[in-house]
Motif scaffolding. Structure first.
Motif, PDB file in Angstrom:
ATOM      1  N   LYS A   1       3.128  -6.960   6.523  1.00 43.74           N
ATOM      2  CA  LYS A   1       2.626  -6.381   7.783  1.00 43.74           C
ATOM      3  C   LYS A   1       3.648  -6.611   8.883  1.00 43.74           C
ATOM      4  O   LYS A   1       3.962  -5.716   9.669  1.00 43.74           O
ATOM      5  N   ALA A   2       4.168  -7.841   8.921  1.00 41.70           N
ATOM      6  CA  ALA A   2       5.179  -8.174   9.939  1.00 41.70           C
ATOM      7  C   ALA A   2       6.447  -7.346   9.725  1.00 41.70           C
ATOM      8  O   ALA A   2       7.101  -6.922  10.683  1.00 41.70           O
ATOM      9  N   LEU A   3       6.759  -7.102   8.458  1.00 38.55           N
ATOM     10  CA  LEU A   3       7.950  -6.295   8.159  1.00 38.55           C
ATOM     11  C   LEU A   3       7.781  -4.891   8.729  1.00 38.55           C
ATOM     12  O   LEU A   3       8.687  -4.349   9.372  1.00 38.55           O
ATOM     13  N   LYS A   4       6.602  -4.337   8.509  1.00 38.98           N
ATOM     14  CA  LYS A   4       6.368  -2.968   8.994  1.00 38.98           C
ATOM     15  C   LYS A   4       6.479  -2.919  10.517  1.00 38.98           C
ATOM     16  O   LYS A   4       7.089  -2.006  11.083  1.00 38.98           O
ATOM     17  N   GLU A   5       5.900  -3.919  11.164  1.00 35.98           N
ATOM     18  CA  GLU A   5       5.959  -3.942  12.631  1.00 35.98           C
ATOM     19  C   GLU A   5       7.388  -4.097  13.132  1.00 35.98           C
ATOM     20  O   GLU A   5       7.761  -3.552  14.164  1.00 35.98           O
ATOM     21  N   ALA A   6       8.201  -4.860  12.382  1.00 32.42           N
ATOM     22  CA  ALA A   6       9.574  -5.130  12.834  1.00 32.42           C
ATOM     23  C   ALA A   6      10.480  -3.903  12.715  1.00 32.42           C
ATOM     24  O   ALA A   6      11.414  -3.728  13.488  1.00 32.42           O
ATOM     25  N   MET A   7      10.181  -3.046  11.755  1.00 34.97           N
ATOM     26  CA  MET A   7      11.094  -1.925  11.491  1.00 34.97           C
ATOM     27  C   MET A   7      10.865  -0.756  12.453  1.00 34.97           C
ATOM     28  O   MET A   7       9.767  -0.545  12.942  1.00 34.97           O
ATOM     29  N   LYS A   8      11.957  -0.001  12.674  1.00 39.85           N
ATOM     30  CA  LYS A   8      11.810   1.186  13.533  1.00 39.85           C
ATOM     31  C   LYS A   8      11.042   2.264  12.762  1.00 39.85           C
ATOM     32  O   LYS A   8      10.169   2.921  13.300  1.00 39.85           O
ATOM     33  N   ALA A   9      11.418   2.428  11.491  1.00 42.52           N
ATOM     34  CA  ALA A   9      10.690   3.353  10.602  1.00 42.52           C
ATOM     35  C   ALA A   9      10.436   2.584   9.303  1.00 42.52           C
ATOM     36  O   ALA A   9      11.358   1.980   8.769  1.00 42.52           O
ATOM     37  N   PRO A  10       9.197   2.585   8.815  1.00 43.85           N
ATOM     38  CA  PRO A  10       8.872   1.702   7.676  1.00 43.85           C
ATOM     39  C   PRO A  10       9.283   2.299   6.319  1.00 43.85           C
ATOM     40  O   PRO A  10       8.437   2.733   5.543  1.00 43.85           O
ATOM     41  N   VAL A  11      10.577   2.281   6.075  1.00 46.63           N
ATOM     42  CA  VAL A  11      11.079   2.834   4.813  1.00 46.63           C
ATOM     43  C   VAL A  11      11.735   1.708   4.013  1.00 46.63           C
ATOM     44  O   VAL A  11      12.659   1.052   4.508  1.00 46.63           O
ATOM     45  N   VAL A  12      11.275   1.494   2.794  1.00 45.06           N
ATOM     46  CA  VAL A  12      11.857   0.444   1.945  1.00 45.06           C
ATOM     47  C   VAL A  12      12.347   1.074   0.642  1.00 45.06           C
ATOM     48  O   VAL A  12      11.593   1.770  -0.040  1.00 45.06           O
ATOM     49  N   ILE A  13      13.618   0.822   0.356  1.00 46.95           N
ATOM     50  CA  ILE A  13      14.160   1.246  -0.939  1.00 46.95           C
ATOM     51  C   ILE A  13      14.393  -0.032  -1.730  1.00 46.95           C
ATOM     52  O   ILE A  13      15.170  -0.899  -1.326  1.00 46.95           O
ATOM     53  N   ASP A  14      13.664  -0.152  -2.833  1.00 41.41           N
ATOM     54  CA  ASP A  14      13.610  -1.431  -3.530  1.00 41.41           C
ATOM     55  C   ASP A  14      14.320  -1.324  -4.879  1.00 41.41           C
ATOM     56  O   ASP A  14      13.791  -0.763  -5.836  1.00 41.41           O
ATOM     57  N   GLY A  15      15.514  -1.879  -4.934  1.00 42.56           N
ATOM     58  CA  GLY A  15      16.303  -1.826  -6.166  1.00 42.56           C
ATOM     59  C   GLY A  15      15.884  -2.863  -7.185  1.00 42.56           C
ATOM     60  O   GLY A  15      16.509  -2.972  -8.251  1.00 42.56           O
ATOM     61  N   ARG A  16      14.851  -3.666  -6.866  1.00 47.27           N
ATOM     62  CA  ARG A  16      14.420  -4.716  -7.808  1.00 47.27           C
ATOM     63  C   ARG A  16      12.936  -4.668  -8.123  1.00 47.27           C
ATOM     64  O   ARG A  16      12.400  -5.610  -8.714  1.00 47.27           O
ATOM     65  N   ASN A  17      12.262  -3.636  -7.672  1.00 46.00           N
ATOM     66  CA  ASN A  17      10.820  -3.486  -7.938  1.00 46.00           C
ATOM     67  C   ASN A  17      10.032  -4.743  -7.577  1.00 46.00           C
ATOM     68  O   ASN A  17       9.212  -5.239  -8.358  1.00 46.00           O
ATOM     69  N   VAL A  18      10.280  -5.234  -6.368  1.00 51.77           N
ATOM     70  CA  VAL A  18       9.652  -6.483  -5.922  1.00 51.77           C
ATOM     71  C   VAL A  18       8.183  -6.274  -5.539  1.00 51.77           C
ATOM     72  O   VAL A  18       7.333  -7.115  -5.803  1.00 51.77           O
TER      73      VAL A  18
ATOM     74  N   PRO B   1       3.723  -0.425  -5.474  1.00 52.05           N
ATOM     75  CA  PRO B   1       3.656   0.827  -4.715  1.00 52.05           C
ATOM     76  C   PRO B   1       2.305   1.037  -4.010  1.00 52.05           C
ATOM     77  O   PRO B   1       2.276   1.473  -2.850  1.00 52.05           O
ATOM     78  N   GLU B   2       1.197   0.705  -4.699  1.00 53.11           N
ATOM     79  CA  GLU B   2      -0.133   0.939  -4.091  1.00 53.11           C
ATOM     80  C   GLU B   2      -0.270   0.149  -2.796  1.00 53.11           C
ATOM     81  O   GLU B   2      -0.738   0.641  -1.775  1.00 53.11           O
ATOM     82  N   LYS B   3       0.170  -1.117  -2.852  1.00 51.54           N
ATOM     83  CA  LYS B   3       0.067  -2.001  -1.681  1.00 51.54           C
ATOM     84  C   LYS B   3       0.934  -1.456  -0.540  1.00 51.54           C
ATOM     85  O   LYS B   3       0.521  -1.433   0.624  1.00 51.54           O
ATOM     86  N   MET B   4       2.136  -1.006  -0.895  1.00 47.55           N
ATOM     87  CA  MET B   4       3.058  -0.498   0.120  1.00 47.55           C
ATOM     88  C   MET B   4       2.481   0.768   0.764  1.00 47.55           C
ATOM     89  O   MET B   4       2.582   0.963   1.971  1.00 47.55           O
ATOM     90  N   GLU B   5       1.847   1.586  -0.060  1.00 46.64           N
ATOM     91  CA  GLU B   5       1.250   2.821   0.466  1.00 46.64           C
ATOM     92  C   GLU B   5       0.107   2.483   1.425  1.00 46.64           C
ATOM     93  O   GLU B   5      -0.012   3.028   2.514  1.00 46.64           O
ATOM     94  N   GLU B   6      -0.701   1.510   0.987  1.00 49.49           N
ATOM     95  CA  GLU B   6      -1.839   1.077   1.807  1.00 49.49           C
ATOM     96  C   GLU B   6      -1.368   0.595   3.185  1.00 49.49           C
ATOM     97  O   GLU B   6      -1.993   0.848   4.197  1.00 49.49           O
ATOM     98  N   LEU B   7      -0.214  -0.072   3.191  1.00 47.93           N
ATOM     99  CA  LEU B   7       0.301  -0.610   4.453  1.00 47.93           C
ATOM    100  C   LEU B   7       1.045   0.440   5.274  1.00 47.93           C
ATOM    101  O   LEU B   7       1.462   0.180   6.398  1.00 47.93           O
ATOM    102  N   GLY B   8       1.245   1.605   4.682  1.00 50.02           N
ATOM    103  CA  GLY B   8       1.877   2.686   5.432  1.00 50.02           C
ATOM    104  C   GLY B   8       3.386   2.764   5.299  1.00 50.02           C
ATOM    105  O   GLY B   8       4.061   3.380   6.130  1.00 50.02           O
TER     106      GLY B   8
END
Ligand SMILES: NC(=O)c1ccc[n+]([C@@H]2O[C@H](COP(=O)([O-])OP(=O)(O)OC[C@H]3O[C@@H](n4cnc5c(N)ncnc54)[C@H](O)[C@@H]3O)[C@@H](O)[C@H]2O)c1
Length: 436
Positions: free
Chosen positions: A398-415, A418-425
């Motif tokens: 949640k804090a990550l989303k607030e900190a970013m200008k646009a909430p885009v994450v490209i995850d090269g390690r599948n950390v 996806p469902e959770k990330m979608e839920e958080l926007g």
């Protein structure tokens, strides 16, 4: 026993520390005077969990010493391990100049029997070349043996691996060499219960290249499957889990991601392909492994390009620079592919990796490093995850989303899921799973 280890890098220093912890007396030799000075001050030139304590303890108890002189190392011990680098050379062929130099120098200073052990990863038949070199440069007519003892430790868990190996491989050609090697490894064999495999030198050399190439193949296999998953709407994490529970397949090295890196897999696969070519076998399978690995990075780069559209002036936060967690090693790390590409496209980069930042800065000086991953992501148009450090896995999303200008994450390690990330926007791209 007295043992000399030449080369005090990720392998040599751990090996030397481990032998001394087992009760042997060890002299670690390196021609990098700065490294030896640091070690004498009990400062570690590399990051490896637990190494500092083992080195300190054994230096204090007088079992571990350091030197820049191979002459001293040759006088010190009957058994001399070569643990110098074997980096990629001309057209992917292993560069054996450091190994050759050590063999030659040892030969020049030998006045009685010595066993020279290849600990470095070398192509098959290096032992033969080493023997020829030694014979040529010996000043006195003294006997010697060459042995192969490939190292299988993993950076990040190197000490645990060194004390508890799955197996110890020794390639020898005389009973004298075999007895010396068995004596050295006796405490580890007794303590860990692992098997000590005796074979000829060529087989021992080949065991190492064949093992690393097999692991790289497993990674490329699951990465190829991940591409099919993306096209078919499947989830590679679930597929890999389903595969890995089959004991014939096994769970390890089935994590889809940005591809393998590090100081071993890329160069060892290269060297194995090259060596096979040289002796008459076209190892197409491994060439495909290499192609898939490269394609994986390019595929992720295309996702970045697609998402940002115009990269110029966009703030990109890269989380993780080391080729894997638990090490400061950035050799052949995926970060070394993405950073130059993004710099060329004029992105505004912010980097986080508290362990590997120093080594990365030696290669790409003057970039912006932020000590906290969340702060690193502040104001970012895109976060790119390249190493699955625990600090990243444990990020407050949640804090990550607030900190970013646009909430885009490209995850090269599948950390993340996806469902959770979608839920958080978040707009979330991972490898081999549906984007959100
Ligand atoms: N790093 C790993 O995880 C790993 C695992 C298994 C095997 N290996 C193999 O072990 C070997 C060493 O790898 P590393 O990662 O420790 O390399 P490294 O670069 O960390 O260390 C090599 C060391 O050798 C020293 N050196 C080079 N030439 C020398 C010379 N002539 N005299 C004295 N010292 C010399 C260098 O200064 C350096 O400190 C390689 O062949 C590698 O493929 C590495």
């Amino acid at each position: 026993m007295n043992i000399t280890v030449v080369g005090t890098g990720y392998v040599g220093l751990v090996t030397g520390a481990c032998f001394s912890e087992m009760g042997h007396h060890v002299l670690c030799v390196d021609n990098d005077a700065r490294k030896i000075e640091m070690l004498k001050r009990l400062e570690m030139p590399i990051y490896e969990d637990g190494l500092q304590e083992v080195v300190e303890r054994n230096v204090e108890q007088g079992r571990l010493n350091f030197s820049t002189s191979i002459k001293e190392g040759t006088e010190y011990a009957e058994v001399i391990f070569i643990a110098v680098g074997t980096p990629p050379g001309y057209r992917g062929q292993a560069n054996l100049s450091y190994v050759e130099q050590v063999g030659r120098t040892v030969a020049e200073h030998m006045t009685s029997y010595r066993l020279l052990v290849e600990k470095s990863t070398v192509p098959v038949n290096t032992g033969e070349q080493l023997k020829r070199t030694m014979t040529k440069y010996l000043r006195e007519d003294v006997a010697f043996d060459v042995a192969s003892n490939p190292e299988f430790l993993r950076e990040g868990t190197a000490l645990v691996d060194a004390f508890n190996p799955d197996r110890i491989v020794i390639g020898v050609e005389s009973d004298r060499a075999a007895q010396l090697m068995e004596e050295i490894y006796k405490p580890i064999v007794e303590q860990s219960g692992c098997e000590l495999l005796r074979m000829n030198i060529a087989s021992a050399e080949l065991t190492k290249h064949a093992s690393n190439s097999f692991l790289a193949m497993k990674i490329s296999y699951v990465n190829a499957v991940s591409r099919v998953c993306e096209l078919a709407g499947a989830d590679v994490k679930q597929v890999a889990h389903g595969m890995g529970l089959d004991s014939r397949i096994g769970k390890q090295f089935l994590h889809a991601g940005v591809g393998y890196g590090g100081s071993c897999f890329p160069k060892d696969v290269d060297a194995f392909v090259h060596l096979s070519d040289q002796i008459g076998y076209d190892f197409q399978l491994l060439k495909e492994v290499q192609r898939i690995n490269q394609a994986q990075r390019e595929h992720l780069m295309a996702k970045i390009q697609h998402e940002l559209w115009v990269i110029q002036d966009k703030v990109v936060a890269i989380l993780g620079l080391a080729f894997k967690p638990g090490t400061d090693d950035v050799r052949e790390a995926p970060s070394l592919y993405f950073v130059p590409q993004l710099l060329e496209a004029k992105a505004n980069l912010r980097l986080w990796d508290n362990v590997a930042a120093k080594k990365f800065d030696e290669i790409h000086p003057g970039l912006t490093y932020i000590e906290d991953p969340l702060e690193c992501a502040r104001g970012a148009d895109l976060v790119l995850i390249l190493t699955d450090w625990p600090e990243i896995k444990n990020l407050d999303l949640k804090a990550l989303k607030e900190a970013m200008k646009a909430p885009v994450v490209i995850d090269g390690r599948n950390v993340f899921e996806p469902e959770k990330m979608e839920e958080l926007g978040f707009t979330y791209y991972s490898v081999g799973r549906p984007a959100t």
